[in-house]
Design an enzyme around this catalytic site. Structure first.
Site, PDB file in Angstrom:
ATOM      1  N   HIS A 246       0.851  -1.189   0.000  1.00 29.35           N
ATOM      2  CA  HIS A 246       0.000   0.000   0.000  1.00 29.35           C
ATOM      3  C   HIS A 246       0.884   1.235   0.000  1.00 29.35           C
ATOM      4  O   HIS A 246       1.970   1.205   0.583  1.00 29.35           O
ATOM      5  CB  HIS A 246      -0.912   0.017   1.245  1.00 29.35           C
ATOM      6  CG  HIS A 246      -2.065   0.933   1.106  1.00 29.35           C
ATOM      7  ND1 HIS A 246      -1.993   2.264   1.439  1.00 29.35           N
ATOM      8  CD2 HIS A 246      -3.315   0.723   0.627  1.00 29.35           C
ATOM      9  CE1 HIS A 246      -3.164   2.833   1.185  1.00 29.35           C
ATOM     10  NE2 HIS A 246      -3.985   1.928   0.688  1.00 29.35           N
ATOM     11  N   GLU A 305      -7.717  -5.622  -0.284  1.00 32.85           N
ATOM     12  CA  GLU A 305      -8.256  -6.368  -1.417  1.00 32.85           C
ATOM     13  C   GLU A 305      -8.263  -7.881  -1.241  1.00 32.85           C
ATOM     14  O   GLU A 305      -9.059  -8.575  -1.877  1.00 32.85           O
ATOM     15  CB  GLU A 305      -7.503  -5.986  -2.699  1.00 32.85           C
ATOM     16  CG  GLU A 305      -7.548  -4.504  -3.043  1.00 32.85           C
ATOM     17  CD  GLU A 305      -8.924  -4.011  -3.471  1.00 32.85           C
ATOM     18  OE1 GLU A 305      -9.929  -4.438  -2.862  1.00 32.85           O
ATOM     19  OE2 GLU A 305      -8.989  -3.212  -4.399  1.00 32.85           O
TER      20      GLU A 305
HETATM   21  N1  ACO Z   1       4.034  -7.385  -4.663  1.00 32.37           N
HETATM   22  C1  ACO Z   1       5.361  -7.364  -4.881  1.00 32.37           C
HETATM   23  N2  ACO Z   1       6.137  -6.278  -4.762  1.00 32.37           N
HETATM   24  C2  ACO Z   1       5.529  -5.149  -4.402  1.00 32.37           C
HETATM   25  C3  ACO Z   1       4.161  -5.089  -4.145  1.00 32.37           C
HETATM   26  C4  ACO Z   1       3.411  -6.261  -4.282  1.00 32.37           C
HETATM   27  N3  ACO Z   1       2.077  -6.281  -4.052  1.00 32.37           N
HETATM   28  N4  ACO Z   1       3.825  -3.819  -3.798  1.00 32.37           N
HETATM   29  C5  ACO Z   1       4.955  -3.119  -3.855  1.00 32.37           C
HETATM   30  N5  ACO Z   1       5.983  -3.907  -4.211  1.00 32.37           N
HETATM   31  C6  ACO Z   1       7.392  -3.545  -4.328  1.00 32.37           C
HETATM   32  C7  ACO Z   1       7.686  -2.902  -5.673  1.00 32.37           C
HETATM   33  O1  ACO Z   1       8.013  -3.866  -6.656  1.00 32.37           O
HETATM   34  C8  ACO Z   1       8.878  -2.045  -5.327  1.00 32.37           C
HETATM   35  O2  ACO Z   1      10.008  -2.883  -5.194  1.00 32.37           O
HETATM   36  P1  ACO Z   1      11.464  -2.368  -5.688  1.00 32.37           P
HETATM   37  O3  ACO Z   1      11.767  -1.180  -4.847  1.00 32.37           O
HETATM   38  O4  ACO Z   1      12.336  -3.550  -5.419  1.00 32.37           O
HETATM   39  O5  ACO Z   1      11.296  -2.024  -7.127  1.00 32.37           O
HETATM   40  C9  ACO Z   1       8.547  -1.550  -3.915  1.00 32.37           C
HETATM   41  O6  ACO Z   1       7.680  -2.543  -3.356  1.00 32.37           O
HETATM   42  C10 ACO Z   1       7.827  -0.219  -3.893  1.00 32.37           C
HETATM   43  O7  ACO Z   1       6.795  -0.252  -4.865  1.00 32.37           O
HETATM   44  P2  ACO Z   1       5.999   1.048  -5.316  1.00 32.37           P
HETATM   45  O8  ACO Z   1       5.284   0.699  -6.587  1.00 32.37           O
HETATM   46  O9  ACO Z   1       6.874   2.239  -5.322  1.00 32.37           O
HETATM   47  O10 ACO Z   1       5.006   1.212  -4.121  1.00 32.37           O
HETATM   48  P3  ACO Z   1       3.658   1.973  -4.161  1.00 32.37           P
HETATM   49  O11 ACO Z   1       3.505   2.655  -2.883  1.00 32.37           O
HETATM   50  O12 ACO Z   1       3.528   2.826  -5.363  1.00 32.37           O
HETATM   51  O13 ACO Z   1       2.650   0.743  -4.316  1.00 32.37           O
HETATM   52  C11 ACO Z   1       0.656  -0.396  -4.616  1.00 32.37           C
HETATM   53  C12 ACO Z   1       1.384   0.675  -3.817  1.00 32.37           C
HETATM   54  C13 ACO Z   1       0.451   0.118  -6.029  1.00 32.37           C
HETATM   55  C14 ACO Z   1      -0.697  -0.655  -3.985  1.00 32.37           C
HETATM   56  C15 ACO Z   1       1.486  -1.696  -4.636  1.00 32.37           C
HETATM   57  O14 ACO Z   1       1.755  -2.141  -3.337  1.00 32.37           O
HETATM   58  C16 ACO Z   1       0.859  -2.789  -5.479  1.00 32.37           C
HETATM   59  O15 ACO Z   1       1.031  -2.799  -6.698  1.00 32.37           O
HETATM   60  N6  ACO Z   1       0.115  -3.746  -4.835  1.00 32.37           N
HETATM   61  C17 ACO Z   1      -0.566  -4.790  -5.576  1.00 32.37           C
HETATM   62  C18 ACO Z   1      -1.881  -4.297  -6.140  1.00 32.37           C
HETATM   63  C19 ACO Z   1      -2.918  -4.095  -5.044  1.00 32.37           C
HETATM   64  O16 ACO Z   1      -3.083  -4.931  -4.173  1.00 32.37           O
HETATM   65  N7  ACO Z   1      -3.622  -2.964  -5.152  1.00 32.37           N
HETATM   66  C20 ACO Z   1      -4.673  -2.594  -4.207  1.00 32.37           C
HETATM   67  C21 ACO Z   1      -4.180  -1.535  -3.267  1.00 32.37           C
HETATM   68  S1  ACO Z   1      -5.408  -1.134  -2.041  1.00 32.37           S
HETATM   69  C22 ACO Z   1      -6.463  -0.083  -2.844  1.00 32.37           C
HETATM   70  O17 ACO Z   1      -6.076   0.697  -3.670  1.00 32.37           O
HETATM   71  C23 ACO Z   1      -7.889  -0.171  -2.555  1.00 32.37           C
END
Ligand code: ACO
Length: 363
Positions: A246, A305
Site C-alpha cells: 500500500h 483487497e
Molecule cells: N508485490 C510485490 N512487490 C511489491 C508489491 C506487491 N504487491 N507492492 C509493492 N511492491 C514492491 C515494488 O516492486 C517495489 O520494489 P522495488 O523497490 O524492489 O522495485 C517496492 O515494493 C515499492 O513499490 P511502489 O510501486 O513504489 O510502491 P507503491 O507505494 O507505489 O505501491 C501499490 C502501492 C500500487 C498498492 C502496490 O503495493 C501494489 O502494486 N500492490 C498490488 C496491487 C494491489 O493490491 N492494489 C490494491 C491496493 S489497495 C487499494 O487501492 C484499494
C-alpha cells in the site's frame, strides 16, 4: 519532485484520516472497526454527506430517497447495447453513469450514489444473457443490490456482510480515485463528472481492480502447500502480489481485519467458506514471509483487497464485477469529497518539470 506524489498533502478533509504508521482509518471521527458491521451503507452515506448539502434529510429519510433514486436511474439500463456489453462490467457501469445529468445538488448526488448499485447487477446479468432486475425501493441498499444480482432475496447474513463491506470501503483519505474525483470537482465540472473520474481511476489493478486477480491467484495456487513456490515464481517473473502493499500503510491495512471478521461471520452458516478462509489465511502467511524475504527494504503488508475478494466471492458476485462493488461503497466518498472540494478548495493545478528537447533555434 515527489514520485507518484508520495507524501504530498493535497487537501484538508473532515471526511477520513488514514494513519499509515499506526494502521488506523478514521471516518468522520469513528475508527473503521466501530462502523464496519455496526451501521448500514445508507447510514455511512449519511455520515459522509452530513454538512455538505443544506437539504440533507435524516438517515432514515435519506435511505428512502436513495431507494427512489435507484428506481430513477434504472431507466438508463435501457441504453445498454451489445457494444457496451462486450466490454468489462466496469466499463458498462461507467458508461451508464456518464449518461446521468451533471450538477451539484442533492438529487444529483443521490442518483450518483444509487448508480453503481443499480448498474452493477444490471450490466453483470445482461452480460450473462439474463434480464436486468428493477430495484425495489422498499429494500435497504445492500439487500436490493444482492436481490438484483441474484434474482432472489438475500439472507440477512448476506445483507449484513455486504453492508459491512460497503461501510468498510466508503472512504479512505486521498486515494487515487478520490483524488481524481477532487481534481475534476475543482474545475466546477459537477458531481457526475467527478464520480466518473473516480470510477475510471478505481478500475486499475493497482487500486480497485486488484480483487479479481486475487481470486485468480488463489485458484492458481490451489493448495496451501503450493503457496510458497507459486508466490516465489510470481515475484521471479516481476509480478506484484495482488492484495499486498500500500502507498500509505506500512503496517496491516485495518480494513483487512474488518473484512476478515465479516467473512468469518458470514462463514458461520456455510459449509465451504471456513475452508476457503483458512486457505486464504495460509496464502497470506506465505505471501507475507516471501515479501519480507524478497523486499526487505519495504514493509509490504496485506491490504483491503485480499479479504474483499473472499467476501465478494462468498456473496457470489462474478469476479468481473468486484471493482464495481467497490464503487457501490466508494461512490459516497467521491461525492462527499467533490462537495468538500467545491466548497473549500481551489482549482487543483500542479506543475511539471519539462525534460524534453530544448526549443529549436529560429532559422
Ligand atoms: N508485490 C510485490 N512487490 C511489491 C508489491 C506487491 N504487491 N507492492 C509493492 N511492491 C514492491 C515494488 O516492486 C517495489 O520494489 P522495488 O523497490 O524492489 O522495485 C517496492 O515494493 C515499492 O513499490 P511502489 O510501486 O513504489 O510502491 P507503491 O507505494 O507505489 O505501491 C501499490 C502501492 C500500487 C498498492 C502496490 O503495493 C501494489 O502494486 N500492490 C498490488 C496491487 C494491489 O493490491 N492494489 C490494491 C491496493 S489497495 C487499494 O487501492 C484499494
Amino acid at each position: 519532485m515527489s514520485d507518484g506524489l508520495e507524501g504530498v498533502v493535497a487537501a484538508e478533509t473532515v471526511l477520513s484520516e488514514v494513519d499509515g504508521e499506526a494502521g488506523r482509518l478514521v471516518v468522520r471521527g469513528y475508527p473503521i472497526g466501530a462502523l464496519s458491521g455496526h451501521i448500514t451503507s445508507e447510514e455511512a452515506t449519511h455520515l459522509l454527506l452530513d454538512g455538505f448539502f443544506p437539504d440533507l434529510p435524516d438517515a432514515k429519510a435519506l435511505a428512502t430517497a436513495l431507494g427512489r433514486a435507484r428506481v430513477e436511474v434504472f431507466a438508463e439500463v435501457a441504453a445498454l447495447d451489445d457494444r457496451l456489453l462486450a466490454h468489462g462490467t466496469i466499463e458498462g457501469v461507467r458508461a451508464l453513469m456518464a449518461r446521468l445529468a451533471d450538477g451539484d445538488d442533492l438529487a444529483i448526488a443521490l442518483r450518483l450514489i444509487a448508480a453503481p448499485a443499480v448498474f452493477t447487477p444490471a450490466v453483470s446479468r445482461r452480460k450473462q444473457g439474463l434480464d436486468a432486475i428493477a430495484p425495489d425501493p422498499k429494500l435497504g441498499h445492500a439487500a436490493d443490490v444482492l436481490r438484483m444480482i441474484k434474482g432472489h432475496a438475500a439472507t440477512p447474513a448476506e445483507v449484513a456482510a455486504l453492508n459491512a463491506y460497503l461501510v468498510t470501503v466508503c472512504d479512505h483519505g486521498l486515494n487515487a480515485s478520490t483524488f481524481a474525483a477532487r481534481v475534476v470537482a475543482s474545475t466546477l465540472a459537477g458531481l457526475t463528472s467527478a464520480a466518473v473520474a473516480g470510477i475510471s481511476a478505481l478500475k486499475g489493478p493497482l487500486h480497485g481492480g486488484a480483487p479479481g486477480p486475487v481470486i485468480e491467484m488463489l485458484d492458481s495456487i490451489g493448495t496451501p502447500e503450493n503457496a510458497k513456490a507459486w508466490l516465489e515464481a510470481a515475484l521471479d517473473r516481476g509480478d506484484r502480489l495482488m492484495g499486498f502493499g500500500h502507498r500509505v500503510y506500512r503496517v496491516r491495512d485495518p480494513r483487512a481485519d474488518a473484512l476478515k471478521r465479516a467473512v468469518r461471520t458470514l462463514g458461520e452458516g456455510s459449509n465451504s467458506l471456513p475452508g476457503r478462509l483458512a486457505f486464504a489465511e495460509a496464502v497470506e502467511t506465505a505471501a507475507l514471509a516471501v515479501l519480507k524475504e524478497r523486499k526487505p527494504n519495504r514493509s509490504l503488508q496485506t491490504n483491503v483487497e485480499l479479504y474483499t475478494a473472499l467476501m465478494l466471492e462468498a456473496l457470489a458476485f462474478p469476479p468481473d464485477a468486484f471493482t464495481c462493488v467497490f464503487a457501490i461503497g466508494r461512490v459516497a466518498g467521491w461525492v462527499a469529497h467533490a462537495r468538500e472540494q467545491v466548497e473549500g478548495g481551489r482549482l487543483i493545478r500542479p506543475q511539471s518539470i519539462y525534460i524534453g528537447p530544448k526549443p529549436l533555434a529560429a532559422a
